[in-house]
Write a protein that holds these residues in place. Structure first.
Motif, PDB file in Angstrom:
ATOM      1  N   PRO A 349      17.667  32.527 -23.684  1.00  0.00           N
ATOM      2  CA  PRO A 349      18.587  31.429 -23.363  1.00  0.00           C
ATOM      3  C   PRO A 349      17.904  30.079 -23.603  1.00  0.00           C
ATOM      4  N   ILE A 350      18.672  29.119 -24.054  1.00  0.00           N
ATOM      5  CA  ILE A 350      18.114  27.791 -24.325  1.00  0.00           C
ATOM      6  C   ILE A 350      17.484  27.216 -23.057  1.00  0.00           C
ATOM      7  N   LYS A 351      18.115  27.473 -21.931  1.00  0.00           N
ATOM      8  CA  LYS A 351      17.600  26.962 -20.657  1.00  0.00           C
ATOM      9  C   LYS A 351      16.184  27.470 -20.409  1.00  0.00           C
ATOM     10  N   ASP A 352      15.956  28.799 -20.603  1.00  0.00           N
ATOM     11  CA  ASP A 352      14.629  29.363 -20.369  1.00  0.00           C
ATOM     12  C   ASP A 352      13.624  28.838 -21.395  1.00  0.00           C
ATOM     13  N   LEU A 353      14.098  28.647 -22.625  1.00  0.00           N
ATOM     14  CA  LEU A 353      13.204  28.147 -23.671  1.00  0.00           C
ATOM     15  C   LEU A 353      12.717  26.748 -23.340  1.00  0.00           C
TER      16      LEU A 353
END
Length: 506
Positions: A349-353
Motif C-alpha cells: 500500500p502507498i501508505k505503508d511505502l
C-alpha cells in the motif's frame, strides 16, 4: 612524405556527350569525304544522262526539216538548246567534217581552243567522251546521221554519212553544283552533330546525371555518418531500383548502428555495474563490521532501556536499529542491483511505502526551520497498492527528497512538496518538487547518466540508480526544472490494486 594529389574526376555527362559528338563528327566527316570523292563520278553520270536525252529533240526537228525542207526549225532549236547553262555548244558537222554555219554561230561565240578540241576529237561513230584542257572539262557526244532514203533527195546516194551531231556539256558546272550540294550536306551533318550532342547532353543530364548525382550525394552523406539521408528518384528504371536499394541499405545500416550503439551502451553499462559492484563490495566489507557492532550495541542498550522501562530512549534505540537495517538492505540491494529479478516484488500500500520514508525524511531531512515540507495526497489513494520492492522504492524517494533538500541554498529558506495523484488508469504519479536553484538546461539531459554529477562530493550514481530502479518496476521518471525557480521529479508507477471509486486526477 609525398603529398597525395587530389583525384580529378570528369563528369559522366561530359564524357558521354563528347564521345557521341566525336562519333557524329567523324561520321559527318567520312560521309562528306565520300560525297566529295563521288562528285566527279556523279557529275559524269548526270552529264551522260543529260547529254543523251537531247539528241531525240534534235532528231525530231531534223525529221521535220526533211519533210518540210525548212532549216530554220533546226537552227532555232539548236540556238535555244545552246542557251542552257550546262551546254557549251551544239554543232552539226556536214559530210566533209566541217561545222555547218547554218546551225551554229561558232565563229562569233566560241574560242579557237574549244573549236580545235571538238575538231580534233571528231568521229563518225557514235561516241561519248570526256575532253579536258587547262581551263575546260567537258563531255562531248558525237552522233552520226546515216543517209536514209528520205535524205537522198538532197544528198548523193553514195554518201553513207550525211552529217554528225555534236553536243558538248560543261562537266565543271555539274561538278560545282554537286560539290556545293555535298558541302551543304556536310555542313548540315556537322550542325546536326552539334545540335544532337546538345540534345543528348540534356537528355543524359535529365535521365542519368541528375539521378546519379543524387545517389552520389546520398553516398557522401553516408560516408559522413549521416544515416538519416534518403534518395528520391522517380525514373521508373534501374536507377530508381538502385535508389530503393540504397534507401534499404541505409535503413539496414541505421538499424544495425542502433543495435551496435545499444550493445555498446549495454557493455558500458555492464562495465560500470561491475565497477559499482566491486566498489560496493569493498565498501560493504568495511561497513558491515562497524554495522554489526552498532546492532550488538543497540541490542544491549535496548535491553537496558526495557529494564529501566524508559520508552523515550527505547524509541531512539529502535530508530538506530531501523536505520542500521536500512543501511544493510541498501548495501545488499546495491550488490545485487545488476541481477535484480521479480522475486522481491510485493503488493505494498502507498501508505505503508511512505510511512518509513516520511519518518526518515522528517527526522533527517526536514528537521530544521529553513525547509518547509508538504505532502498532498487523498486518503483513499493511500490505500492503493503498488507491486514493488519496498526497500528499492524507499531508496528511490529518499534519494529524490534528499536531492530536493540539497538544492535549496544553505543560507536560504525553501519548500519541498510531495504530491500523489492518479491521473492515468494504470499509474500513480508521485511529484517531488522544490524551490531550489534548479538544473541548468545544458546539463539537464545528463543527470540520469551514470557517474555524472554536478556536486563537489557526488559520485554520480544516485539518480542513475533511481532511474534504473523505477524502470525495473515498469515505471517512468521525468524531470522539469527552471533555473532560479525550482525542480520537479515526476515518477509514475503502475498500480497493482486500487479501489474502483478512486477517481482519476486525485
Amino acid at each position: 612524405m609525398k603529398s597525395l594529389k587530389k583525384k580529378r574526376y570528369i563528369n559522366l555527362q561530359i564524357k558521354i556527350t563528347v564521345l557521341v559528338f566525336v562519333i557524329l563528327l567523324s561520321l559527318s566527316y567520312f560521309i562528306g569525304l565520300y560525297l566529295s570523292a563521288n562528285v566527279k563520278n556523279k557529275a559524269l553520270s548526270i552529264s551522260k544522262t543529260y547529254i543523251t536525252s537531247l539528241p531525240s529533240l534534235i532528231d525530231n526537228s531534223i525529221n521535220n526539216f526533211m519533210v518540210a525542207g525548212d532549216k530554220t526549225v533546226v537552227k532555232q532549236l539548236v540556238k535555244e538548246l545552246s542557251t542552257d547553262g550546262n551546254i557549251i555548244g551544239i554543232h552539226i558537222f556536214d559530210a566533209e567534217g566541217d561545222i555547218s554555219c547554218a546551225f551554229s554561230d561558232f565563229e562569233s561565240r566560241y574560242p579557237n581552243k574549244y573549236l580545235q578540241m571538238i575538231y580534233s576529237n571528231y568521229t563518225k561513230k557514235e561516241t561519248l567522251k570526256e575532253i579536258k584542257s587547262e581551263k575546260m572539262d567537258m563531255l562531248a557526244y558525237y552522233k552520226p546521221y546515216e543517209n536514209k532514203k528520205e535524205c537522198q533527195g538532197c544528198h548523193s546516194p553514195e554518201k553513207k554519212i550525211i552529217g554528225v551531231l555534236n553536243i558538248n556539256v560543261d562537266m565543271s558546272q555539274f561538278t560545282r553544283q554537286l560539290k556545293s550540294e555535298a558541302d551543304t550536306v556536310k555542313a548540315i551533318l556537322m550542325l546536326s552533330a552539334f545540335v544532337f550532342a546538345g540534345i543528348l547532353s540534356y537528355v543524359i543530364n535529365y535521365l542519368i546525371t541528375r539521378p546519379v548525382r543524387k545517389l552520389e550525394n546520398g553516398l557522401k552523406e553516408v560516408s559522413n555518418n549521416n544515416l538519416n539521408t534518403t534518395v528520391e528518384i522517380n525514373s521508373r528504371d534501374e536507377l530508381e531500383k538502385l535508389a530503393d536499394y540504397f534507401n534499404q541499405m541505409v535503413k539496414s545500416l541505421r538499424k544495425a548502428n542502433k543495435e551496435i550503439d545499444s550493445f555498446q551502451k549495454s557493455l558500458i553499462h555492464t562495465d560500470r555495474l561491475m565497477t559499482v559492484g566491486q566498489l560496493t563490495a569493498s565498501l560493504s566489507h568495511e561497513i558491515k563490521n562497524p554495522l554489526n557492532s552498532i546492532f550488538i550495541t543497540a541490542d544491549l542498550l535496548h535491553e537496558k532501556c526495557e529494564q529501566f522501562n524508559d520508552p523515550y530512549y527505547t524509541r531512539l534505540i529502535d530508530n538506530i536499529v531501523s536505520d542500521s537495517e536500512r543501511i544493510r538492505d541498501i548495501i545488499s540491494q546495491t550488490l545485487n542491483f545488476s541481477k535484480l529479478d521479480n522475486s522481491g516484488l510485493e503488493a505494498v500500500p502507498i501508505k505503508d511505502l511512505l510511512n518509513n520514508i516520511l519518518i526518515y525524511a522528517g527526522r533527517i531531512l526536514f528537521d530544521n526551520e529553513r525547509i518547509n515540507f508538504e505532502m498532498d495526497a487523498d486518503g483513499k489513494l493511500m490505500q492503493c497498492k503498488l507491486k514493488v520492492n519496498k526497500t528499492s522504492m524507499e531508496q528511490v524517494f529518499i534519494n529524490l527528497l534528499k536531492n530536493a533538500v540539497e538544492s535549496i541554498p544553505e543560507n536560504g529558506k525553501g519548500e519541498v512538496k510531495l504530491a500523489i495523484k492518479r491521473d492515468e488508469a494504470k499509474y500513480v504519479t508521485f511529484v517531488i518538487s522544490d524551490t531550489g536553484v534548479g538544473i541548468p538546461e545544458s546539463v539537464r539531459g545528463n543527470i540520469f547518466n551514470q557517474f555524472y554529477t554536478t556536486k563537489k562530493q557526488g559520485t554520480g550514481l544516485g539518480l542513475s540508480i533511481v532511474k534504473e530502479l523505477v524502470e525495473f518496476h515498469d515505471g517512468h521518471i521525468y524531470v522539469e526544472s527552471e533555473e532560479g525557480i525550482g525542480t520537479s521529479f515526476i515518477v509514475k508507477l503502475p498500480v497493482a490494486d486500487c479501489e474502483q471509486n478512486i477517481s482519476h486526477g486525485e
